[in-house]
Design an enzyme around this catalytic site. Structure first.
Site, PDB file in Angstrom:
ATOM      1  CG  HIS A 192       7.465  11.882   0.801  1.00 36.53           C
ATOM      2  ND1 HIS A 192       6.895  10.681   0.432  1.00 36.53           N
ATOM      3  CD2 HIS A 192       6.840  12.242   1.966  1.00 36.53           C
ATOM      4  CE1 HIS A 192       5.973  10.341   1.298  1.00 36.53           C
ATOM      5  NE2 HIS A 192       5.918  11.265   2.252  1.00 36.53           N
ATOM      6  CG  HIS A 236       6.863  12.833   5.405  1.00 30.62           C
ATOM      7  ND1 HIS A 236       5.657  13.200   4.845  1.00 30.62           N
ATOM      8  CD2 HIS A 236       7.438  13.988   5.865  1.00 30.62           C
ATOM      9  CE1 HIS A 236       5.495  14.516   4.966  1.00 30.62           C
ATOM     10  NE2 HIS A 236       6.566  15.013   5.572  1.00 30.62           N
ATOM     11  CG  ASP A 287       5.212   7.279   6.437  1.00 29.40           C
ATOM     12  OD1 ASP A 287       5.841   8.337   6.290  1.00 29.40           O
ATOM     13  OD2 ASP A 287       4.072   7.089   5.949  1.00 29.40           O
ATOM     14  CG  HIS A 288       7.014   7.210   2.478  1.00 25.88           C
ATOM     15  ND1 HIS A 288       6.263   6.735   1.434  1.00 25.88           N
ATOM     16  CD2 HIS A 288       6.130   7.762   3.357  1.00 25.88           C
ATOM     17  CE1 HIS A 288       4.974   6.996   1.661  1.00 25.88           C
ATOM     18  NE2 HIS A 288       4.886   7.627   2.816  1.00 25.88           N
ATOM     19  CG  HIS A 317       3.028  14.785   1.015  1.00 25.90           C
ATOM     20  ND1 HIS A 317       1.845  14.543   1.664  1.00 25.90           N
ATOM     21  CD2 HIS A 317       3.978  14.072   1.687  1.00 25.90           C
ATOM     22  CE1 HIS A 317       2.075  13.734   2.683  1.00 25.90           C
ATOM     23  NE2 HIS A 317       3.358  13.440   2.735  1.00 25.90           N
ATOM     24  CG  ASP A 347       2.646   9.884   1.627  1.00 25.55           C
ATOM     25  OD1 ASP A 347       2.399   8.739   1.186  1.00 25.55           O
ATOM     26  OD2 ASP A 347       3.037  10.093   2.793  1.00 25.55           O
ATOM     27  CG  HIS A 374       0.246   6.014   2.543  1.00 26.12           C
ATOM     28  ND1 HIS A 374      -0.409   7.060   3.153  1.00 26.12           N
ATOM     29  CD2 HIS A 374       1.542   6.142   2.899  1.00 26.12           C
ATOM     30  CE1 HIS A 374       0.462   7.793   3.826  1.00 26.12           C
ATOM     31  NE2 HIS A 374       1.659   7.251   3.699  1.00 26.12           N
TER      32      HIS A 374
HETATM   33 ZN   LIG Z   1       4.369  11.825   3.680  1.00 30.93          ZN
HETATM   34 ZN   LIG Z   2       3.422   8.393   4.214  1.00 34.27          ZN
END
Ligand SMILES: [Zn+2]
Ligand SMILES: [Zn+2]
Length: 316
Positions: A64, A66, A68-69, A142, A213, A271
């Site tokens: 996805h 976001h 941090d990914h 999410h 997530d 995570h």
């Molecule tokens: Zn996320």
């Molecule tokens: Zn995340």
């Protein structure tokens, strides 16, 4: 060897000991490997993992959008172009918008790698088959469009016992092909031969699910049912249930319940909120594991640079 390597196991932002999300899969008997999520700094983590050469990375699967990914993508792709042998295609699978973001970023910074980058948009029902593996997706719960990935290896049919067939005086040629396919054949002399008596047991393919997530969900339970390995996010301890619900993440206790309901063999949690890595944090990262163990004993916490290989399960 089918092997997972954790390159980043922290949620949101890195801690002193954990980078943000990234996970590599080395395929058996291939020199290629695949990457699942690519948080910022993934290329730095790879420098410490010489068995994962950038030039041999062929597919990147993003759960996805976001940061941090996937914020690690532009740097990693640029470095791959400089790596020895980094000339072959890379295909990037991810939700709608990822390809546009990446193209714009690379174009605006004048950093278009010389090798082809293929963008592939993931949507419900998407799947991919390659090298005897099938990859498919399940939407997760999410705060944005997000997918879990399932990687399934094809079953391996048992070997034909040619020595037994010859010892039993069976005529070779077309008959062997029929027996190998499990057929029941009547010979000219009247003997009825059952192919299953000459074929070893089928070896079940290995299966992993990586959630990205998500809140725990029935959809993930059914998607992961029977998996050899479930890699589930566990951002919070159960004492922060309200925070998990508000931010659409899972507690380690909830992840363990998913594993239990899905009858998976092993659960690996990843995570983690960086608060649990702080010296003064309560309850600390071990608290997440203790919590999960009360429900699903075969649970481990992932750490950066940890490698997990999955053995072929017993015969079906
Ligand atoms: Zn996320
Ligand atoms: Zn995340």
């Amino acid at each position: 060897m089918l092997e997972w390597t954790f390159l980043g196991t922290s949620a949101g932002s890195p801690s002193r000991t954990r980078n943000v999300s990234s996970l590599a899969l080395r395929l058996p008997q291939r020199s290629e490997w695949w990457l699942f999520d690519c948080g910022e700094g993934t290329q730095h983590q790879l420098l410490r993992m010489p068995h994962l050469r950038l030039s041999q990375l062929t597919r990147i699967f993003v759960t996805h959008l976001h940061g941090d990914h996937f914020y690690g993508l532009p740097g990693l792709l640029a470095s791959r172009g400089l790596a020895l042998g980094g000339e072959s295609n890379v295909t990037i699978h991810g939700p709608d918008g990822l390809g546009r973001w990446l193209n714009m970023t690379l174009r605006m910074t004048g950093n278009r790698p010389a090798y082809p980058i293929v963008n592939d948009v993931i949507a419900p029902g998407w799947s991919l088959s390659e090298y005897g593996f099938k990859v498919d997706v399940c939407p997760t719960e999410h705060r944005t469009e997000s997918y879990a990935y399932r990687i399934r290896e094809a079953d391996n049919p048992g070997a034909f016992d040619i020595e037994k067939a010859i010892a039993d005086g069976l005529p070779s040629g077309r008959l062997f092909g029929q027996l190998k396919a499990g057929e029941v054949v009547t010979l000219p002399d009247g003997r009825v031969i059952d192919g299953s008596d000459y074929v070893g047991e089928t070896k079940r393919g290995r299966m992993t699910v990586y959630t990205g997530d998500t809140r725990p969900s029935d959809a993930i339970v059914s998607f992961a049912t029977g998996a050899d390995l479930l890699i589930h996010e566990a951002t919070f301890h159960s004492s922060e249930q309200a925070q998990a619900e508000k931010s659409a993440h899972s507690t380690s206790l909830e992840a363990a319940n998913v594993a239990l309901r899905a009858c998976v063999k092993e659960l690996v949690l990843t995570h983690f909120s960086s608060r649990y890595d702080a010296d003064t944090a309560h309850p600390g990262i071990d608290g997440l594991l203790r919590n999960a163990h009360t429900v699903f004993p075969n649970t481990r916490l992932a750490t950066d640079f940890q490698r997990f290989s999955i053995q072929r399960p017993d015969s079906i």
